[in-house]
Design an enzyme around this catalytic site. Structure first.
Site, PDB file in Angstrom:
ATOM      1  N   ASN A   1     -16.171  18.845 -16.385  1.00 47.42           N
ATOM      2  CA  ASN A   1     -15.983  18.444 -14.993  1.00 47.42           C
ATOM      3  C   ASN A   1     -15.799  16.930 -14.820  1.00 47.42           C
ATOM      4  OD1 ASN A   1     -19.052  18.741 -15.582  1.00 47.42           O
ATOM      5  ND2 ASN A   1     -18.960  17.266 -13.910  1.00 47.42           N
TER       6      ASN A   1
ATOM      7  N   GLY B   1     -18.886  20.667 -20.526  1.00 49.12           N
ATOM      8  CA  GLY B   1     -18.926  19.398 -19.806  1.00 49.12           C
ATOM      9  C   GLY B   1     -17.555  18.941 -19.376  1.00 49.12           C
TER      10      GLY B   1
ATOM     11  N   TYR C   1     -31.052   9.863 -28.171  1.00 50.63           N
ATOM     12  CA  TYR C   1     -29.625  10.180 -28.277  1.00 50.63           C
ATOM     13  C   TYR C   1     -29.181  10.218 -29.733  1.00 50.63           C
ATOM     14  CZ  TYR C   1     -24.581   9.980 -27.459  1.00 50.63           C
ATOM     15  OH  TYR C   1     -23.227  10.254 -27.458  1.00 50.63           O
TER      16      TYR C   1
ATOM     17  N   GLY D   1     -15.319  12.815 -17.147  1.00 55.52           N
ATOM     18  CA  GLY D   1     -15.212  12.045 -18.382  1.00 55.52           C
ATOM     19  C   GLY D   1     -14.257  12.605 -19.410  1.00 55.52           C
TER      20      GLY D   1
END
Length: 318
Positions: A50, A48, A198, A52
């Protein structure tokens, strides 16, 4: 009338303080608080990467001369992130490789690529996640939070363990969430609606991280789990309707940590001399914290491992 006057003045004062704090944070964001140790000749995978926290982590590791494999499912966004990082540093090496944690087939293909083409893997940063995603089942018949936040990570990490052992000392970093302490794993159903998707999936991943640390004792591969706190990233994009974003986004910008701030503890754990430390829990600054009580049941660690092993077909040869 005077009550409203004081209330308005209070709101303006509070807003001014928040703006001032954000300006100070912006000014200081280029001042690293983590270790300055360089990462020359070190290969790191960041999932991940790409956007944040993942992108901010890739940037900081590139600054330290690491070879960063950016494991992402969107090639265009990953390449755009690489261009952005290159505007800020010419150091390190940045490589895009396709990985979709929603698909166990994609995880297998990614790991096969890494095993065939990489000689060493020193750091694996399990960062990618989804939050408050509308209910969906993946191609493997798993609820999407459970697939991306846990089962994909479980298979990915285990498939790369032999390479990490060969590269030791090496380390695995789980970017978790303090919300895992509100989770509860439903071992009877990983396909249907979860109670708190989550939190439940993050708790499942914490069980995995703790069991993994136990199993890797003495191998030269350490395991570290970190919660970065509340960070203003795209992770929360499913939490608010697009119509409300114009109201919520400025508030998030003022109140929440930036991606750069959220990445500091991760980078610290990736580069710091941690000695024989393993299986510990850290905050966003890389400072050790006590594990929440819910994560301390070893029977749950083992059960989560066994179920994950079955559902990901871990023992199947690749």
């Amino acid at each position: 009338m005077s009550v409203w006057k004081y209330a308005t003045a209070g709101c303006v004062f509070a807003l001014s303080i928040m703006v001032l704090r954000k300006m100070i944070r912006f000014y200081k964001r280029g001042i690293p608080i983590c270790s300055t140790k360089e990462m020359r000749n070190k290969t790191v995978i960041v999932t991940g990467a790409n956007c944040g926290i993942g992108k901010a982590t890739a940037l900081e590791l590139a600054k330290k001369h690491a070879r960063v494999i950016m494991a992402c499912r969107n090639k265009e966004k990953a390449n755009a992130a690489i261009l952005d990082i290159r505007k800020m540093t010419g150091c390190g090496e940045l490589i895009f490789k396709y990985l979709d944690l929603e698909s166990l087939k994609s995880v297998e293909a990614f790991c096969q690529d890494i095993i065939e083409h990489e000689q060493k893997l020193h750091v694996l940063i399990n960062n990618a996640a989804v939050m408050n995603h509308p209910y969906a089942q993946t191609e493997d018949g798993l609820e999407i939070h459970m697939s991306v936040n846990h089962f994909g990570n479980f298979l990915l990490t285990n498939r790369l363990l032999d390479l990490m052992k060969k590269s030791s000392p090496s380390r695995i970093i789980f970017v978790s969430s303090a919300l895992h302490k509100y989770g509860k794993v439903n071992f009877e159903d990983f396909k249907g609606h979860q109670r708190k998707p989550y939190a439940d999936s993050k708790l499942a991943n914490v069980y995995f991280a703790r069991e993994l640390a136990e199993r890797l004792q003495g191998t030269g591969v350490s395991v570290h789990t970190l919660h970065p706190g509340m960070v203003n990233t795209e992770l929360s994009r499913h939490s608010v309707s697009p119509a409300l974003n114009f109201i919520v986004n400025p508030i998030k910008y003022l109140l929440l940590s930036s991606a750069e701030e959220g990445s500091q503890g991760i980078v610290h754990l990736a580069v710091a001399g941690l000695g024989s430390d393993t299986g510990k829990y850290y905050n966003k600054k890389g400072q050790e914290e006590k594990w929440p009580e819910i994560s301390s049941d070893k029977a749950m660690w083992k059960k989560m491992w066994e179920v994950s092993e079955q559902l990901t077909h871990l023992n199947k040869a690749i």
